[in-house]
Design a protein around this motif. Structure first.
Motif, PDB file in Angstrom:
ATOM      1  N   ALA A 176       0.805  -1.223   0.000  1.00 20.54           N
ATOM      2  CA  ALA A 176       0.000   0.000   0.000  1.00 20.54           C
ATOM      3  C   ALA A 176       0.837   1.270   0.000  1.00 20.54           C
ATOM      4  N   ARG A 177       2.133   1.161  -0.182  1.00 19.52           N
ATOM      5  CA  ARG A 177       2.985   2.355  -0.134  1.00 19.52           C
ATOM      6  C   ARG A 177       3.074   3.069  -1.484  1.00 19.52           C
ATOM      7  N   GLY A 178       2.655   2.402  -2.539  1.00 21.06           N
ATOM      8  CA  GLY A 178       2.655   3.018  -3.859  1.00 21.06           C
ATOM      9  C   GLY A 178       1.229   3.281  -4.329  1.00 21.06           C
ATOM     10  N   ARG A 207       5.834   5.770  -2.336  1.00 24.51           N
ATOM     11  CA  ARG A 207       5.862   7.217  -2.527  1.00 24.51           C
ATOM     12  C   ARG A 207       6.566   7.890  -1.344  1.00 24.51           C
ATOM     13  N   ASP A 208       7.297   8.946  -1.645  1.00 26.70           N
ATOM     14  CA  ASP A 208       8.021   9.665  -0.586  1.00 26.70           C
ATOM     15  C   ASP A 208       7.069  10.192   0.479  1.00 26.70           C
ATOM     16  N   GLN A 209       5.903  10.701   0.066  1.00 29.51           N
ATOM     17  CA  GLN A 209       4.987  11.277   1.046  1.00 29.51           C
ATOM     18  C   GLN A 209       4.401  10.226   1.979  1.00 29.51           C
ATOM     19  N   VAL A 210       4.426   8.960   1.549  1.00 33.89           N
ATOM     20  CA  VAL A 210       3.957   7.872   2.408  1.00 33.89           C
ATOM     21  C   VAL A 210       5.058   7.431   3.370  1.00 33.89           C
ATOM     22  N   LEU A 211       6.283   7.397   2.865  1.00 31.58           N
ATOM     23  CA  LEU A 211       7.403   6.999   3.721  1.00 31.58           C
ATOM     24  C   LEU A 211       7.799   8.111   4.688  1.00 31.58           C
TER      25      LEU A 211
END
Length: 315
Positions: free
Chosen positions: A100-102, A265-269
């Motif tokens: 779910a990170r992308g 995605r950077d905003q998720v990480l």
């Protein structure tokens, strides 16, 4: 109509579109899977996912979804990425399951499968069928196994030697025949790492998971107060869980994925400079736009984040 030629061309097109594997299974009644599903539902292993009880006949008989169905074309694409592993290794923070990170794979797969379906129509002519990406009562893993895309692991995941279980599944159900693949043999052997590692003992026996105890269920599907006995067992997980996959030997040597949109995605990480439990509903919607995490909703995501932060002693 030449089933062999059509099989070769459609498989080649699927790989050209970016899918990692494409297998073909004969459409038929899934008698053994029907028995197992009925038992699973009767035991209440689906928790409050009442929708799992709906359309039982369609789940086990593809002709109920496509009249005259003869074949299931099963495709997969991997989502293992080095960025996820580097992040998990170096950031002791509340975690979101890697899948779910992308970008939400449903839209990505659906667009690619539409291309594959149109190609099939152009190649063969009169084809009746439908595409499915976790969007109807289809037993994706069962068809993936029968189409030669893997075996069912002890954690009930479809897995293969190349990609472990780090992949998504989609399919076309069609009313034309192909040359069908043989199911892949089981390669879990005597390994029980996934069973041993599950903190909630959700894997009650090989290939049987009590969904009502699974951390993925608890953090995504449970829209109510979290039972006290599960809070500590959630550990660092605030959306989904990768424990049974992380410990699997096949996953630790699987190939990396190639779909750029599935990369984290950077905003998720790397969220705003404060605790996950403190993000506003507007921030939640912005950060997880086009993400599977939206399924949890802001309210329950914050609930999970607070529990994970307490487990990690984050002040």
């Amino acid at each position: 109509m030449d089933p062999l030629k059509n099989t070769i061309h459609i498989r080649a097109k699927a790989l050209e579109l970016g899918f990692d594997r494409c297998g073909f299974a004969q459409a038929r009644m899934l008698d053994e899977d029907a028995r197992r599903l009925e038992e699973w539902l009767k035991n209440g292993s689906h928790g409050n996912m009442g929708w799992m009880e709906n359309h039982f006949d369609k789940r086990v008989d593809p002709t109920k979804l496509v009249s005259g169905a003869k074949s299931i074309v099963s495709v997969i694409a991997g989502y293992r990425f080095a960025e996820n592993e580097e992040y998990d290794k170096n950031h002791p923070v509340p975690k979101i399951s890697k899948y779910a990170r992308g970008r939400d794979y449903h839209k990505l797969f659906k667009n690619r499968l539409k291309h594959l379906f149109r190609f099939t129509q152009d190649l063969i002519g009169d084809v009746n069928g439908r595409i499915f990406v976790d969007s109807a009562p289809v037993l994706d893993r069962a068809w993936g196994r029968l189409a030669g895309n893997g075996w069912i692991g002890k954690n009930s995941m479809l897995m293969n030697k190349t990609h472990g279980s780090w992949f998504f599944i989609g399919e076309m159900i069609l009313d034309v025949p192909f040359v069908f693949d043989a199911p892949e043999t089981d390669h879990c052997g005597t390994c029980t790492r996934c069973i041993d590692a599950c903190p909630t003992d959700a894997i009650v026996e090989p290939q049987k998971v009590d969904g009502s105890k699974c951390i993925s269920y608890l953090t995504i599907e449970m829209k109510e107060t979290m039972p006290e006995e599960f809070k500590e067992q959630l550990g660092e997980w605030m959306f989904g869980c990768d424990i049974c996959q992380d410990v699997c030997p096949w996953n630790q040597k699987s190939e990396y994925g190639s779909y750029e949109d599935l990369k984290p995605r950077d905003q998720v990480l790397y969220p705003p400079d404060r605790k996950w439990s403190e993000i506003t509903e507007e921030e939640f919607d912005d950060i997880f736009e086009g993400s599977a995490v939206r399924r949890a909703t802001h309210k329950w995501f914050v609930r999970n984040a607070k529990i994970a932060e307490q487990n990690l002693d984050i002040e």
